[in-house]
Design a protein around this motif. Sequence first.
Motif, PDB file in Angstrom:
ATOM      1  N   PRO A 107     -52.136  22.504   9.710  1.00  0.00           N
ATOM      2  CA  PRO A 107     -52.027  21.143   9.185  1.00  0.00           C
ATOM      3  C   PRO A 107     -53.201  20.167   9.569  1.00  0.00           C
ATOM      4  N   ALA A 108     -53.967  20.398  10.992  1.00  0.00           N
ATOM      5  CA  ALA A 108     -54.906  19.730  11.135  1.00  0.00           C
ATOM      6  C   ALA A 108     -56.126  19.494  10.144  1.00  0.00           C
ATOM      7  N   TYR A 109     -56.198  20.871   9.759  1.00  0.00           N
ATOM      8  CA  TYR A 109     -57.578  21.211   8.839  1.00  0.00           C
ATOM      9  C   TYR A 109     -56.976  20.703   7.365  1.00  0.00           C
ATOM     10  N   GLU A 110     -55.668  20.806   7.153  1.00  0.00           N
ATOM     11  CA  GLU A 110     -55.437  20.527   5.843  1.00  0.00           C
ATOM     12  C   GLU A 110     -55.426  18.756   5.789  1.00  0.00           C
ATOM     13  N   ASP A 111     -55.111  18.245   6.874  1.00  0.00           N
ATOM     14  CA  ASP A 111     -55.111  16.769   6.743  1.00  0.00           C
ATOM     15  C   ASP A 111     -56.702  16.130   6.693  1.00  0.00           C
ATOM     16  N   LYS A 112     -57.771  17.014   7.461  1.00  0.00           N
ATOM     17  CA  LYS A 112     -59.017  16.570   7.388  1.00  0.00           C
ATOM     18  C   LYS A 112     -59.716  16.746   5.983  1.00  0.00           C
ATOM     19  N   LEU A 113     -59.199  17.751   5.347  1.00  0.00           N
ATOM     20  CA  LEU A 113     -59.705  18.127   4.145  1.00  0.00           C
ATOM     21  C   LEU A 113     -58.951  17.073   2.978  1.00  0.00           C
ATOM     22  N   ARG A 114     -57.708  16.888   3.241  1.00  0.00           N
ATOM     23  CA  ARG A 114     -57.103  15.722   2.282  1.00  0.00           C
ATOM     24  C   ARG A 114     -57.714  14.402   2.403  1.00  0.00           C
ATOM     25  N   GLU A 115     -58.139  14.089   3.665  1.00  0.00           N
ATOM     26  CA  GLU A 115     -59.039  12.865   3.817  1.00  0.00           C
ATOM     27  C   GLU A 115     -60.186  12.930   3.283  1.00  0.00           C
ATOM     28  N   LEU A 116     -60.810  14.079   3.129  1.00  0.00           N
ATOM     29  CA  LEU A 116     -62.216  14.394   2.743  1.00  0.00           C
ATOM     30  C   LEU A 116     -62.184  13.995   1.029  1.00  0.00           C
ATOM     31  N   SER A 117     -61.113  14.470   0.615  1.00  0.00           N
ATOM     32  CA  SER A 117     -60.948  14.559  -0.985  1.00  0.00           C
ATOM     33  C   SER A 117     -60.996  13.207  -1.496  1.00  0.00           C
ATOM     34  N   GLN A 118     -60.730  12.185  -0.594  1.00  0.00           N
ATOM     35  CA  GLN A 118     -60.753  10.824  -1.123  1.00  0.00           C
ATOM     36  C   GLN A 118     -62.205  10.317  -1.526  1.00  0.00           C
ATOM     37  N   TYR A 119     -63.345  11.021  -0.874  1.00  0.00           N
ATOM     38  CA  TYR A 119     -64.617  10.721  -1.279  1.00  0.00           C
ATOM     39  C   TYR A 119     -65.036  11.536  -2.303  1.00  0.00           C
ATOM     40  N   PHE A 120     -64.553  12.476  -2.983  1.00  0.00           N
ATOM     41  CA  PHE A 120     -64.990  13.365  -3.929  1.00  0.00           C
ATOM     42  C   PHE A 120     -65.268  12.415  -5.175  1.00  0.00           C
ATOM     43  N   PRO A 121     -66.355  12.931  -5.942  1.00  0.00           N
ATOM     44  CA  PRO A 121     -66.582  12.210  -7.339  1.00  0.00           C
ATOM     45  C   PRO A 121     -65.558  12.635  -8.051  1.00  0.00           C
ATOM     46  N   LYS A 122     -65.539  11.792  -9.304  1.00  0.00           N
ATOM     47  CA  LYS A 122     -64.331  12.031 -10.266  1.00  0.00           C
ATOM     48  C   LYS A 122     -64.385  13.552 -10.720  1.00  0.00           C
ATOM     49  N   PRO A 123     -65.426  13.889 -11.090  1.00  0.00           N
ATOM     50  CA  PRO A 123     -65.420  15.367 -11.593  1.00  0.00           C
ATOM     51  C   PRO A 123     -64.880  16.450 -10.926  1.00  0.00           C
ATOM     52  N   LEU A 124     -65.192  16.176  -9.520  1.00  0.00           N
ATOM     53  CA  LEU A 124     -64.836  17.222  -8.717  1.00  0.00           C
ATOM     54  C   LEU A 124     -63.536  17.160  -8.157  1.00  0.00           C
ATOM     55  N   LYS A 125     -62.970  15.858  -8.041  1.00  0.00           N
ATOM     56  CA  LYS A 125     -61.653  15.493  -7.720  1.00  0.00           C
ATOM     57  C   LYS A 125     -60.745  16.088  -8.927  1.00  0.00           C
ATOM     58  N   ASP A 126     -61.329  15.941 -10.201  1.00  0.00           N
ATOM     59  CA  ASP A 126     -60.073  16.383 -11.303  1.00  0.00           C
ATOM     60  C   ASP A 126     -60.254  17.950 -11.131  1.00  0.00           C
ATOM     61  N   LYS A 127     -61.082  18.709 -11.101  1.00  0.00           N
ATOM     62  CA  LYS A 127     -61.145  19.899 -10.971  1.00  0.00           C
ATOM     63  C   LYS A 127     -60.270  20.454  -9.614  1.00  0.00           C
ATOM     64  N   LEU A 128     -60.543  19.666  -8.585  1.00  0.00           N
ATOM     65  CA  LEU A 128     -59.527  20.507  -7.405  1.00  0.00           C
ATOM     66  C   LEU A 128     -58.245  19.836  -7.489  1.00  0.00           C
ATOM     67  N   SER A 129     -57.842  19.003  -8.351  1.00  0.00           N
ATOM     68  CA  SER A 129     -56.560  18.380  -8.117  1.00  0.00           C
ATOM     69  C   SER A 129     -55.214  19.200  -8.003  1.00  0.00           C
ATOM     70  N   SER A 130     -55.420  20.462  -8.856  1.00  0.00           N
ATOM     71  CA  SER A 130     -54.362  21.224  -8.551  1.00  0.00           C
ATOM     72  C   SER A 130     -54.183  21.904  -7.147  1.00  0.00           C
ATOM     73  N   LEU A 131     -55.469  22.092  -6.539  1.00  0.00           N
ATOM     74  CA  LEU A 131     -55.401  22.799  -5.320  1.00  0.00           C
ATOM     75  C   LEU A 131     -55.139  21.704  -4.364  1.00  0.00           C
ATOM     76  N   THR A 132     -55.841  20.546  -4.307  1.00  0.00           N
ATOM     77  CA  THR A 132     -55.383  19.554  -3.269  1.00  0.00           C
ATOM     78  C   THR A 132     -54.036  19.020  -3.256  1.00  0.00           C
ATOM     79  N   SER A 133     -53.422  19.303  -4.425  1.00  0.00           N
ATOM     80  CA  SER A 133     -51.828  18.876  -4.440  1.00  0.00           C
ATOM     81  C   SER A 133     -50.864  19.894  -3.960  1.00  0.00           C
TER      82      SER A 133
END
Length: 259
Positions: A115-141
């Motif tokens: 959970p700790a690693y998942e929380d950090k990665l979830r927080e980091l994903s907020q700073y992803f640029p839109k192309p990367l965020k869109d590509k990873l949306s299925s995984l981050t969700s």
Amino acid sequence: MNKKILYGLVALIAGTSVQAQDEAAVQKEIELAREVISQYVDTRQRIAEAKNKWKAYKEITQRRISLYNQEIKGLEGEIKEAEESTTQAEREIAKIRDEIRVLKDATAVVSKALPAYEDKLRELSQYFPKPLKDKLSSLTSQLGKSKQPSDRMAILVGIMNEVDKFNSDFNISSTHKTLPGGETKLVDVIYLGLAVAYYADSDGIVGGIGTPAAGEWTWAERNDLAPAIRDAVLYYNGDIKPAMMVDLPVEIHNISVGN
């Protein structure tokens, strides 16, 4: 190191030194370029080290979990057979149950760290640029949703691999920008890893700079840079040859995620 990135950094950061008027200014620009490149190299090395550690940890964890699950299934089968036998078998059942408890406790240790690693990665994903965020949306969700530790670890590693890939190269995408006057224009956006981005329209009239921010990146209009940004896009796509150095500003920001 990826030579394309190194040359790109020199092109973006050290290009201004060509216009220096005296030796002292030139030396100062060169030292600044070296410092930024050194910081970039150090960051890339840290990413590579973290990636290698994640890969090793994933493999070890998956092997352990698979082994634990296999042993648990085998022991549970033995318990079922032992329950139909003698008093001696009942003592064996008690022993086997203790072993199952130990194995489940070991699996719980792995699950507790996730959970700790998942929380950090979830927080980091907020700073992803839109192309990367869109590509990873299925995984981050899917972060934290699976009940299987091995599946959750696979999702973490999958996201980190894509982040490292994006951060290791230039990435170009097209999007629509709404101008201050209300007009919407199609622009090309070139991302320098996760550090900074530049956009310009096809005419080299409208341009700007993007920097990381939570939720959406921050974009500042810089129409004075539009011709140079347009040239950078054309050089990268191979539409203009030979490529030349493009003078663009770079400002590095430190982002702290988690504790």
